[in-house]
Design a protein around this motif. Structure first.
Motif, short mmCIF file in Angstrom:
data_model
loop_
_atom_site.label_atom_id
_atom_site.label_comp_id
_atom_site.label_asym_id
_atom_site.label_seq_id
_atom_site.Cartn_x
_atom_site.Cartn_y
_atom_site.Cartn_z
N ALA A 146 0.82 -1.21 0.00
CA ALA A 146 0.00 0.00 0.00
C ALA A 146 0.85 1.26 0.00
O ALA A 146 0.33 2.36 0.07
N MET A 147 2.17 1.10 -0.05
CA MET A 147 3.05 2.27 0.01
C MET A 147 3.35 2.77 -1.39
O MET A 147 4.06 2.11 -2.16
N PRO A 148 2.85 3.93 -1.73
CA PRO A 148 3.11 4.46 -3.07
C PRO A 148 4.61 4.54 -3.40
O PRO A 148 4.99 4.23 -4.52
N PRO A 149 5.48 4.90 -2.43
CA PRO A 149 6.90 5.02 -2.79
C PRO A 149 7.48 3.71 -3.32
O PRO A 149 8.32 3.71 -4.17
N ARG A 150 6.98 2.61 -2.79
CA ARG A 150 7.49 1.32 -3.23
C ARG A 150 7.34 1.19 -4.74
O ARG A 150 8.27 0.81 -5.45
N TRP A 151 6.16 1.52 -5.23
CA TRP A 151 5.91 1.38 -6.66
C TRP A 151 6.70 2.39 -7.46
O TRP A 151 7.23 2.09 -8.51
N PHE A 152 6.78 3.58 -6.91
CA PHE A 152 7.48 4.62 -7.65
C PHE A 152 8.98 4.31 -7.75
O PHE A 152 9.60 4.48 -8.80
N ILE A 153 9.54 3.81 -6.66
CA ILE A 153 10.97 3.46 -6.70
C ILE A 153 11.21 2.39 -7.75
O ILE A 153 12.15 2.45 -8.53
N GLN A 154 10.31 1.41 -7.79
CA GLN A 154 10.45 0.37 -8.81
C GLN A 154 10.42 0.96 -10.21
O GLN A 154 11.19 0.59 -11.09
N ILE A 155 9.48 1.91 -10.39
CA ILE A 155 9.34 2.50 -11.72
C ILE A 155 10.60 3.26 -12.10
O ILE A 155 11.14 3.06 -13.19
N ILE A 156 11.08 4.14 -11.21
CA ILE A 156 12.26 4.90 -11.65
C ILE A 156 13.48 4.02 -11.80
O ILE A 156 14.29 4.25 -12.69
N LYS A 157 13.61 3.02 -10.98
CA LYS A 157 14.75 2.12 -11.18
C LYS A 157 14.67 1.48 -12.55
O LYS A 157 15.68 1.37 -13.25
N GLY A 207 10.55 0.12 -20.82
CA GLY A 207 9.45 0.98 -21.24
C GLY A 207 8.22 0.73 -20.40
O GLY A 207 8.21 -0.12 -19.50
N ILE A 208 7.16 1.45 -20.73
CA ILE A 208 5.95 1.42 -19.93
C ILE A 208 5.35 0.02 -19.84
O ILE A 208 4.73 -0.32 -18.84
N ASN A 209 5.57 -0.82 -20.87
CA ASN A 209 4.95 -2.15 -20.83
C ASN A 209 5.51 -3.01 -19.70
O ASN A 209 4.93 -4.01 -19.34
N TYR A 210 6.65 -2.58 -19.11
CA TYR A 210 7.20 -3.37 -18.02
C TYR A 210 6.66 -2.96 -16.66
O TYR A 210 6.81 -3.67 -15.69
N PHE A 211 6.10 -1.76 -16.60
CA PHE A 211 5.61 -1.36 -15.26
C PHE A 211 4.27 -0.64 -15.33
O PHE A 211 3.99 0.23 -14.54
N TRP A 212 3.45 -1.04 -16.30
CA TRP A 212 2.13 -0.41 -16.36
C TRP A 212 1.31 -0.74 -15.12
O TRP A 212 0.50 0.05 -14.66
N LYS A 213 1.59 -1.89 -14.53
CA LYS A 213 0.85 -2.26 -13.31
C LYS A 213 1.15 -1.27 -12.20
O LYS A 213 0.25 -0.74 -11.55
N GLU A 214 2.44 -1.02 -12.00
CA GLU A 214 2.86 -0.08 -10.95
C GLU A 214 2.24 1.29 -11.20
O GLU A 214 1.77 1.96 -10.29
N THR A 215 2.27 1.70 -12.49
CA THR A 215 1.72 3.00 -12.84
C THR A 215 0.24 3.07 -12.50
O THR A 215 -0.24 4.05 -11.93
N LEU A 216 -0.46 1.98 -12.86
CA LEU A 216 -1.90 1.96 -12.56
C LEU A 216 -2.14 2.03 -11.07
O LEU A 216 -3.05 2.73 -10.60
N ILE A 217 -1.32 1.32 -10.32
CA ILE A 217 -1.50 1.34 -8.86
C ILE A 217 -1.34 2.76 -8.34
O ILE A 217 -2.17 3.25 -7.56
N LEU A 218 -0.29 3.44 -8.80
CA LEU A 218 -0.07 4.83 -8.37
C LEU A 218 -1.27 5.70 -8.74
O LEU A 218 -1.77 6.47 -7.92
#
Lengths: 346, 316
Positions: free
Chosen positions: A296-307, A315-326
């Motif tokens: 439930a921690m937004p930073p977790r997803w964001f850190i994954q995305i920027i890494k 590209g976005i196809n690798y972390f669209w899930k994280e993006t959607l969660i955010l």
């Protein structure tokens, strides 16, 4: 009062449980083109250690890089072709250990542990049958020099965006309440949406400038690469900024003065950002409860995305899930704070 | 003279936990009237004004401003209200001019169009237009706040203690402005703890413990004072009060600054008797004279009376 007395307890528990740098249950994938008795023996030894859990069996180079980009494993163990055959012929078969060094601490620990297990296996083999040694070849991808800054930059960006966005908005709205200006704003025909938007837009700009300056600094001074699309990186940053701001607004609808707003933002955001986001302490090592919590921690997803964007160039196809969660979390907070925004005093 | 009703309250109550702020207020204010609420701190003035300004919900009772219910029609009402809270509530780090622009902006009002309303006031603070609002003196702040509350030409102006903490000269200027605003047919509701400001209102309500003790014109209120009042000037007011409380026929003795106000039943005693009594007791050369009651005398009188009424209710 709840904050005063409750928070220390929460903190001690968090630190006690979350702050373990040991590796436990790290996801490891295997490439084993010619499975045989020896490779199975080594695999069993690896997974019996408790440090690793098996993630996937991969077959090609493409699958390996795909796997890393998706973040599905922290390390891939590649057995050489014709493994036991080479052993019998007296050659030195090799095991490649490719670790995702976007988190350098974890990566080097993973490699050390597996090195240890392999050399133990070697010793056992030599004693019993005098076979030749297996050579382990560690390789760090994404961050071959194991620079700590690669890990810190995404984390710092996240913390700073959280800090500036959420704390500043929550404090600035609480300040309006404290100084009484909110009273006058409320009596005006302004709608809650206008008031909130008016508070948020300057901070979006401000935080965005912050994000850009951190990125420039890390790129030019520390040499952190930006392998992926910069536009995508900035777009994701804006998404995260909006999320942090909506969290800040939500906090300010609860807090009536600047002090409470600050305490709430500190504890509600800073600590989880640092402790539960996987920034410093790997999420895999946490007790299950905290792992759930970290979802439930937004930073977790964001850190994954920027890494992913910066270090892995995905590209976005690798972390669209994280993006959607955010995006989803941001929506929840925006709706909640507009709902909760009081059109009256008290 | 029957006038159109601007504000109408019916049996308003509001309490915070066990503390009662408003104990059932009912009153009407006519259009274009300056209506004063006079009462000490904690009398319920701010709660009442916040209810009228749609900022608080009453526990019971109804209130409407310009025919708009403060609970149901709050959105429409907020467009025609000018509200000045008791606490300075402008942006301290914006300049005087910026504050005015900001408030004109949020009400979508045109400063030029409505400038005539605030001209007299604004010209006094205009020399400081580029100064930050937080750095203004108390009187200046209130003048600016009034400008900001007026810039959208409200139909009803609600001022919560606009002159508290303001020097005497500024207070006077402030009231001159309010009286000028009356010509624009703006209904003005003003709360003040200063009794001397009451006479400047068209009508006043004396309020205490969330109840209205009297509503009338200031003249009628002072005229209704039943007793004879004496003023005693003395260098030692405390001794004078103590002595006067022992004097037969005295109803009350209260300190008013450096004078003592003594009330007695009409025709029972006269000023000379008091003077003689005091000099007998060794108090020197106190000037004693008959006096006309002020709003404050009436307030204290009503307060005491309502206290007695309550006691009787408790012990029948």
């Amino acid at each position: 009062m709840v904050i005063l007395f409750g928070m220390p307890l929460v903190q001690v528990l968090l630190f006690g449980f979350a702050i373990t740098n040991e590796i436990r249950d790290a996801k490891v994938s295997i490439v084993d083109p010619t499975p045989d008795v020896v490779t199975h023996a080594i695999r069993n030894k690896l997974f019996a250690s408790g440090f690793f859990i098996e993630s996937e069996i991969l077959n090609s180079q493409e699958e390996i890089s795909e796997n890393f980009r998706k973040g599905e494993s922290k390390m891939v163990v590649i057995f050489e072709n014709d493994f036991s055959g080479k052993m019998e012929r007296g050659e030195h078969p090799t095991i490649q250990l490719i670790a995702d060094a976007s988190d350098p601490n974890t990566a080097s620990m993973l490699v050390n542990y597996s090195n240890g297990i392999i050399s133990e296996f070697n010793r056992g083999q030599q004693a019993s049958s005098g076979f030749t040694l297996i050579i382990a070849e560690p390789r760090m991808i994404y961050n071959p020099a194991l620079k700590g800054v690669y890990m810190f930059v995404p984390g710092i960006i996240t913390i700073l965006l959280m800090l500036v966005s959420a704390m500043m908005t929550s404090i600035s709205i609480a300040r309006e309440k404290e100084l009484g200006t909110m009273e006058v704003l409320l009596v005006s025909p302004l709608k809650p949406f206008n008031i909130i938007a008016g508070k948020v837009i300057p901070y979006v700009l401000l935080s965005f400038i912050n994000a850009i300056s951190i990125l420039l600094l890390s790129y030019y001074v520390f040499g952190v690469p930006v392998k992926g699309s910069i536009i995508l990186l900035l777009a994701e940053s804006i998404l995260f900024i909006i999320l942090a701001l909506s969290l800040g607004i939500f906090i300010s609808t609860i807090a009536n003065n600047q002090q409470t707003a600050m305490m709430l933002s500190m504890f509600a955001m800073m600590l989880p950002t640092i402790l539960l986001s996987g920034f410093i302490f790997p999420i895999e090592n946490m007790p299950e409860v905290l792992q759930w919590l970290s979802l439930a921690m937004p930073p977790r997803w964001f850190i994954q995305i920027i890494k992913s964007i910066m270090l892995k160039g995905s590209g976005i196809n690798y972390f669209w899930k994280e993006t959607l969660i955010l995006a989803f979390i941001a929506m929840v907070f925006i709706v909640a704070s507009i709902r909760k925004f009081k059109i009256r005093l008290a | 003279m029957t006038k159109e009703v601007s504000i109408h309250c019916e049996n308003l109550t509001k309490s915070y936990g066990s503390a009662t702020a408003l104990a059932g207020l009912s009153f009407k204010v006519s259009k274009g009237e300056i209506f004063g609420f006079i009462g000490p701190d904690g009398a319920g003035k701010t709660s009442l004004f916040r209810i009228l300004a749609t900022l608080l919900l009453p526990d019971n009772g109804t209130a409407s401003v310009e025919g708009l219910d403060v609970v149901k029609n709050y959105k429409k009402l907020r467009q025609i209200l000018g509200y000045m809270p008791g606490r300075f509530s402008l942006y301290q780090d914006l300049t005087v001019a910026e504050n005015l622009q900001f408030f004109a902006g949020i009400f979508r009002a045109d400063i030029k169009e409505n400038y005539y309303l605030i001209r007299d006031i604004y010209e006094q603070i205009a020399p400081f237009a580029s100064r930050r609002a937080g750095k203004l003196s108390g009187g200046m702040k209130q003048k600016l706040a009034l400008c900001c509350a007026l810039i959208h030409k409200p139909v009803v102006l609600i001022l919560d203690e606009p002159t508290t903490g303001v020097d005497a000269v500024s207070r006077q200027e402030f009231w001159e402005m309010l009286i000028r605003l009356k010509q624009e047919h703006i209904t003005i509701l003003v709360a003040t703890p200063y009794m001397d400001e009451a006479v400047l209102c068209d009508r006043v309500a004396l309020i205490q413990h969330g109840e209205i003790m009297a509503i009338d014109t200031p003249d009628n209120i002072t005229r209704a004072y039943p007793d004879q009042l004496f003023k005693i000037k003395s260098s030692n007011t405390l001794t004078a009060i103590r002595l006067m409380n022992e004097f037969e026929g005295i109803l009350s003795a209260e300190m008013f600054g450096d004078t003592v106000h003594v009330s007695a039943e009409k025709g029972r005693i006269n000023a000379n008797a008091i003077k003689e009594y005091l000099s007998e007791k060794g108090m020197m050369a106190s000037a004693v004279s008959e006096a006309d009651p002020g709003i404050e005398d009436c307030f204290i009188h009503l307060m005491k009376r309502s206290g007695i009424v309550r006691k009787e209710k408790v012990n029948p």
